[in-house]
Design an enzyme around this catalytic site. Structure first.
Site, PDB file in Angstrom:
ATOM      1  N   CYS A   1     -11.475 -35.310  49.020  1.00  0.00           N
ATOM      2  CA  CYS A   1     -12.532 -34.755  50.082  1.00  0.00           C
ATOM      3  C   CYS A   1     -12.257 -33.470  50.076  1.00  0.00           C
ATOM      4  CB  CYS A   1     -12.332 -35.584  51.341  1.00  0.00           C
ATOM      5  SG  CYS A   1     -13.739 -34.988  52.492  1.00  0.00           S
TER       6      CYS A   1
ATOM      7  N   GLU B   1     -29.101 -42.879  64.452  1.00  0.00           N
ATOM      8  CA  GLU B   1     -28.392 -44.490  64.335  1.00  0.00           C
ATOM      9  C   GLU B   1     -27.703 -44.812  63.312  1.00  0.00           C
ATOM     10  OE1 GLU B   1     -32.168 -46.709  66.807  1.00  0.00           O
ATOM     11  OE2 GLU B   1     -32.733 -45.724  64.862  1.00  0.00           O
TER      12      GLU B   1
END
Length: 518
Positions: free
Chosen positions: A189, A489
């Site tokens: 990352c 969501e």
């Protein structure tokens, strides 16, 4: 950057003030400093010698300042600062100096920028949290901007991170950021690695350590094995691993230090999952976030094309809309039916155990997209050992790893109290939601038969990839599940997955520590 220049900039602190006059004064100082730097490089070099995006170009400290101004013009939560930074960049360009431009289109490759930015415009609480974060850190990072969909969570997250990285604790500040680098690097990352490399240097960390883990102190090097196992196969962690760290003579860790390190490692492993799961882009002022080169004909980033991300957005696809018509209604109907069945009859413990084993076995059949070995880049792999070590299914054919029954060692009864005793308060800040059986953790009172009925295959692939091999997550995978749901969501789902992963790792780590202590 020279010391006096750094002092003149005041580390940009004044721009985070809630007082408009203080921000104006700070901006004036920055304006004068930038113009002084521009005058110092005249005459302007010819185009062939103009600063480029990589390497060590001439006038690199001016480039750093301009990149910082670009970031502020896009991310500062104060509109007056954004406008003044934009005007200053334009003034510099008018003098013949090439200015940077953003490489990405917003904080996420998966979510349209307009969807993200309109949240703070209409939600005063989110705007206030953004201003507080900017005042504290001098930046508003892309993770926070995306989490802004859920301000209550963001507030808790930022408080937790502040506690872990800045408040009094067993570990020194530079150790904390270095452990963050180690953890993020395990999943390749670069976003989190770059963020914490900057922070590590800012708190006085030794630049030599950044050449590779073998340049760091022996004590940190010994954390490499724990980092590796926790990130990929936490169920293999034993009390012997803990003992080796606590009894390493002059390089020994104390129990309190180890708890702090474990929480940092699990935090950044799971945050790497969120970063990849939301398609977080590099910070504008960091490597990969901007360029001094003019725009090319193609708007696609090479990495996007390589990852299958250079495709039209499914949310705007008319045919896709027809296919997903009624998706929410179907899911709601399934949940209603499950509730009715639950009310009618309760499965026996034996049946519940069978369903867990069935789901655990089926999870092994769910392969992540491009489920092959992926060698990390040299730039990241220098921060950890054994790059070929990755996630393997919890219990593969021919192997037997005992299931972790949460009734035997639960977060509430065991893990929380241990963390709270050795590293006070941090336990209260963790948010836990649900655990995936991919990590071999079973709740006796949960019916695992529900998983197959509620989660379709595309969603399972996304979950497994994001949790186990987050660096392989693509935009296509993000768009393929719950296509009728809003981005907010989906971000909520990613927060659940992040917290679930963190709790899974913590449970295995704290169980090993408890076994060592007893």
């Amino acid at each position: 950057m020279e010391v006096q220049d750094q002092e003149s900039l005041g580390r940009w602190d004044g721009l985070g003030s809630r007082d408009a006059i203080s921000r104006t004064e700070a901006m004036e100082n920055i304006h004068q400093l930038v113009m002084k730097k521009v005058e110092a490089i005249r005459p302007i070099p010819s185009p062939a010698l103009s600063p480029q995006a990589s390497g060590n170009p001439p006038n690199s400290d001016l480039n750093d300042t301009l990149a910082h101004l670009l970031m502020l013009s896009k991310r500062c939560p104060f509109e007056d600062v954004r406008e003044r930074c934009s005007r200053l960049l334009q003034a510099v360009q008018d003098l013949g100096v090439r200015i940077p431009r953003p490489l990405g289109n917003g904080p996420s490759r998966f979510i349209p920028e307009k969807e993200i930015l309109k949240v703070s415009k209409v939600d005063t609480r989110t705007q206030s949290i953004f201003e507080d974060a900017f005042a504290a850190l001098g930046r508003l990072d892309n993770i926070s901007v995306v989490m802004g969909f859920h301000p209550q969570y963001l507030e808790s997250f930022l408080r937790t991170q502040h506690y872990l990285l800045q408040m009094d604790g067993p570990l020194s500040l530079h150790y904390r950021h270095y452990i963050g680098i180690m953890a993020a690097a395990r999943h390749q990352c670069s976003y989190l690695v770059n963020l914490h490399v900057n922070d590590f240097l800012q708190v006085g960390g030794d630049p030599k350590w950044l050449n590779g883990l073998d340049e760091a102190p022996q004590k940190l090097q010994q954390l490499g094995e724990l980092n590796k196992i926790l990130a990929h196969r936490p169920w293999l962690l034993t009390k012997e691993h803990i003992e080796r760290l606590l009894k390493a003579e002059e390089h020994s860790w104390s129990l309190a230090e180890l708890i702090h390190a474990v929480v940092l490692l699990t935090h950044y492993h799971s945050l790497a999952s969120f970063t990849f799961g939301c398609g977080i882009t590099p910070e504008i002022h960091c490597d990969g976030g901007h360029t001094f080169r003019p725009p090319s004909l193609s708007q696609y980033c090479v990495c996007d094309i390589a990852n299958g991300n250079g495709h039209a957005n499914h949310h705007d696809d008319q045919l896709g809309n027809q296919e997903m018509c009624g998706e929410v209604e179907v899911l709601m109907e399934r949940m209603k039916q499950l509730q009715e069945c639950r009310d009618d009859e309760e499965a026996s413990q034996e049946e519940m155990a069978t369903r867990f084993e069935r789901e655990k076995t089926e999870s092994m059949l769910v392969v992540t997209a491009e489920d092959d070995e992926c060698a990390p880049s040299r730039d990241i792999s220098r921060h950890f050992e054994d790059p070929s070590y990755g996630y393997k299914d919890f219990s593969r054919r021919g192997e037997h790893v005992p299931t972790f029954r949460v009734q035997d060692y639960s977060w509430e009864d065991h893990g929380f109290s241990l963390v709270n005793r050795l590293y006070p308060d941090v336990g209260q800040m963790a948010i836990w939601n649900y655990i995936h059986c991919m990590f071999g953790i079973r709740y006796d009172d949960y019916d695992y038969g529900e998983i197959n009925q509620l989660l379709d295959r595309s969603f399972k692939i996304y979950i497994k990839t994001m949790v186990c091999s987050p660096e392989k997550t693509t935009k296509r995978m993000y768009e393929s599940f719950w296509r009728q749901f809003q981005h907010s969501e989906k971000v909520h789902v990613n927060l659940l997955l992040m917290e679930a992963r963190m709790q899974a790792e913590l449970l295995y780590a704290l169980r090993a520590i408890t076994r060592y202590m007893t």
